[in-house]
Motif scaffolding. Sequence first.
Motif, PDB file in Angstrom:
ATOM      1  N   VAL A  68       0.841  -1.202   0.000  1.00 23.06           N
ATOM      2  CA  VAL A  68       0.000   0.000   0.000  1.00 23.06           C
ATOM      3  C   VAL A  68       0.876   1.251   0.000  1.00 23.06           C
ATOM      4  CG1 VAL A  68      -1.650   1.349   1.327  1.00 23.06           C
ATOM      5  CG2 VAL A  68      -1.955  -1.116   1.120  1.00 23.06           C
ATOM      6  N   GLU A  69       1.888   1.257   0.829  1.00 21.46           N
ATOM      7  CA  GLU A  69       2.824   2.392   0.851  1.00 21.46           C
ATOM      8  C   GLU A  69       3.474   2.595  -0.503  1.00 21.46           C
ATOM      9  OE1 GLU A  69       5.871   3.167   3.742  1.00 21.46           O
ATOM     10  OE2 GLU A  69       4.667   2.214   5.312  1.00 21.46           O
ATOM     11  N   ILE A 114       2.311   1.863  -3.394  1.00 18.03           N
ATOM     12  CA  ILE A 114       1.360   2.484  -4.321  1.00 18.03           C
ATOM     13  C   ILE A 114       1.175   3.960  -3.971  1.00 18.03           C
ATOM     14  CG2 ILE A 114      -0.995   2.406  -5.227  1.00 18.03           C
ATOM     15  CD1 ILE A 114      -1.076  -0.557  -4.565  1.00 18.03           C
ATOM     16  N   ALA A 115       1.066   4.223  -2.670  1.00 17.79           N
ATOM     17  CA  ALA A 115       0.817   5.596  -2.223  1.00 17.79           C
ATOM     18  C   ALA A 115       1.939   6.538  -2.646  1.00 17.79           C
ATOM     19  CB  ALA A 115       0.628   5.629  -0.710  1.00 17.79           C
ATOM     20  N   GLU A 134      -9.681  -5.377  -1.603  1.00 16.00           N
ATOM     21  CA  GLU A 134      -9.803  -3.940  -1.350  1.00 16.00           C
ATOM     22  C   GLU A 134      -9.779  -3.133  -2.636  1.00 16.00           C
ATOM     23  OE1 GLU A 134      -6.995  -2.518   1.436  1.00 16.00           O
ATOM     24  OE2 GLU A 134      -7.909  -3.508   3.154  1.00 16.00           O
ATOM     25  N   LEU A 138      -7.188  -2.804  -4.711  1.00 15.97           N
ATOM     26  CA  LEU A 138      -5.896  -2.180  -5.006  1.00 15.97           C
ATOM     27  C   LEU A 138      -5.066  -2.999  -5.997  1.00 15.97           C
ATOM     28  CD1 LEU A 138      -4.837  -0.862  -1.492  1.00 15.97           C
ATOM     29  CD2 LEU A 138      -5.973   0.329  -3.365  1.00 15.97           C
ATOM     30  N   GLY A 186     -11.080   4.841  -3.673  1.00 18.97           N
ATOM     31  CA  GLY A 186     -11.718   6.043  -3.144  1.00 18.97           C
ATOM     32  C   GLY A 186     -12.121   5.878  -1.689  1.00 18.97           C
ATOM     33  N   VAL A 187     -12.501   6.993  -1.083  1.00 14.15           N
ATOM     34  CA  VAL A 187     -12.821   7.003   0.341  1.00 14.15           C
ATOM     35  C   VAL A 187     -14.282   6.638   0.566  1.00 14.15           C
ATOM     36  CG1 VAL A 187     -12.865   8.355   2.448  1.00 14.15           C
ATOM     37  CG2 VAL A 187     -11.074   8.756   0.756  1.00 14.15           C
ATOM     38  N   PHE A 247     -14.607   2.740   4.714  1.00 11.42           N
ATOM     39  CA  PHE A 247     -13.221   3.076   4.994  1.00 11.42           C
ATOM     40  C   PHE A 247     -13.125   4.191   6.021  1.00 11.42           C
ATOM     41  CE2 PHE A 247      -9.438   5.659   4.171  1.00 11.42           C
ATOM     42  CZ  PHE A 247      -8.476   4.716   4.445  1.00 11.42           C
ATOM     43  N   GLU A 248     -13.972   5.196   5.868  1.00 16.69           N
ATOM     44  CA  GLU A 248     -14.002   6.311   6.822  1.00 16.69           C
ATOM     45  C   GLU A 248     -14.213   5.790   8.241  1.00 16.69           C
ATOM     46  OE1 GLU A 248     -14.119   9.560   7.466  1.00 16.69           O
ATOM     47  OE2 GLU A 248     -13.854  10.574   5.544  1.00 16.69           O
ATOM     48  N   LEU A 269     -11.154   3.929   9.476  1.00 15.87           N
ATOM     49  CA  LEU A 269     -10.093   4.893   9.749  1.00 15.87           C
ATOM     50  C   LEU A 269     -10.335   5.596  11.075  1.00 15.87           C
ATOM     51  CD1 LEU A 269      -7.591   6.500   8.834  1.00 15.87           C
ATOM     52  CD2 LEU A 269      -9.138   8.090   7.678  1.00 15.87           C
ATOM     53  N   ARG A 270     -11.564   6.082  11.258  1.00 20.62           N
ATOM     54  CA  ARG A 270     -11.886   6.806  12.491  1.00 20.62           C
ATOM     55  C   ARG A 270     -11.735   5.917  13.708  1.00 20.62           C
ATOM     56  NH1 ARG A 270     -16.390   9.516  10.319  1.00 20.62           N
ATOM     57  NH2 ARG A 270     -15.804  11.571   9.472  1.00 20.62           N
ATOM     58  N   GLN A 305      -9.759   3.450  14.177  1.00 21.21           N
ATOM     59  CA  GLN A 305      -8.357   3.202  14.511  1.00 21.21           C
ATOM     60  C   GLN A 305      -7.672   4.474  14.983  1.00 21.21           C
ATOM     61  OE1 GLN A 305      -6.305  -0.009  12.221  1.00 21.21           O
ATOM     62  NE2 GLN A 305      -7.813   0.482  10.644  1.00 21.21           N
ATOM     63  N   LEU A 306      -8.019   5.587  14.352  1.00 25.39           N
ATOM     64  CA  LEU A 306      -7.457   6.867  14.800  1.00 25.39           C
ATOM     65  C   LEU A 306      -7.867   7.138  16.247  1.00 25.39           C
ATOM     66  CD1 LEU A 306      -7.835   9.405  11.845  1.00 25.39           C
ATOM     67  CD2 LEU A 306      -5.730   8.584  12.914  1.00 25.39           C
ATOM     68  N   TYR A 327       2.033  11.347   6.984  1.00 22.13           N
ATOM     69  CA  TYR A 327       1.451  11.291   5.635  1.00 22.13           C
ATOM     70  C   TYR A 327       2.450  11.834   4.615  1.00 22.13           C
ATOM     71  CZ  TYR A 327      -2.004  12.162   1.895  1.00 22.13           C
ATOM     72  OH  TYR A 327      -2.701  12.171   0.722  1.00 22.13           O
TER      73      TYR A 327
END
Lengths: 131, 131
Positions: free
Chosen positions: B22-23, B25-26, B63, B65, B83-84, B88-89, B92-93, B95-96, B121
């Motif tokens: 993933v990294e 690709i990012a 996923e 990807l 996309g988001v 996913f949101e 993400l939330r 885990q954050l 990031y």
Amino acid sequence: MFIELDLQSETPIYTQLVDQIVEGIACGALQPGEQLPPIRSLAEDLGINLHTVNKAYNLLKQEGLLQVHRKTGVIVQPGEMPGVTEAFEEKLRRQLRSLAAAAAVRGMAEEVFAQESRSVYRDIITNRGGE
Amino acid sequence: MFIELDLQSETPIYTQLVDQIVEGIACGALQPGEQLPPIRSLAEDLGINLHTVNKAYNLLKQEGLLQVHRKTGVIVQPGEMPGVTEAFEEKLRRQLRSLAAAAAVRGMAEEVFAQESRSVYRDIITNRGGE
DNA sequence: GTGTATGTTATACATGTAATATAACAAATA
DNA sequence: TATTTGTTATATTACATGTATAACATACAC
């Protein structure tokens, strides 16, 4: 207690416990010096095993967030909280890295990601619950 | 390949694989449409089992990807990236939230936490590696 | 066609983790 | 002494991780 478990979740029960206690301390619902329920009571309340609660309490004790006195029971660390150690910074960065990469790949911009982090943080300390 | 595994780590091997792809690709090290090594070669290169690589590739395929063509092999999703999504949101939330609470408890201020997120990031997309 | 390289599927095994269930131990306090 | 607390020790079940083999299915080169 304010603990809510999702037994269907893939996150282990003891992890959910740890997370929610940390949140409780962070938002002030759990004050320094405040007493936590005995492992047996909490386990019974939540319908889980004593050892699962024990594992969570012990992790938090090792992290310096809880103190465990025999017989007195378990209390939130009364004096100095652990602080941001080098080890913690590393762990935090490593985990943020994984999230940031996933976000970036999906096209979430840097500022949005940072804002998301800020907003989640704020949700916690203002005790709004978040969802 | 740019993959580096830590076999002593508590993070599962297939998770480390997923994260690093993933990294990749990012940060652009892996371009859309680019070919990834066959599972057998990569497994051999890394000294791990074929199924471990397969598991990582499959997660990324689910996923959206990666694309997996029989015989052609595995390539980075060429067209539209996922996309988001709402799911996913949420993830993400969630885990954050755990990270933010741990940071807050240790006295890391909101702005510092947000800045930390931003900086991690940026490290990724500017391909500096981070450490 | 044949062969080959790919991902896929199936089975089995070893090891570790998560969670439970009991039971006993140790220490502090009423 | 009895009770309440955390602690420790076993045992068991279920699941996750990782490995090891083997066979299967498909696409492509020849």
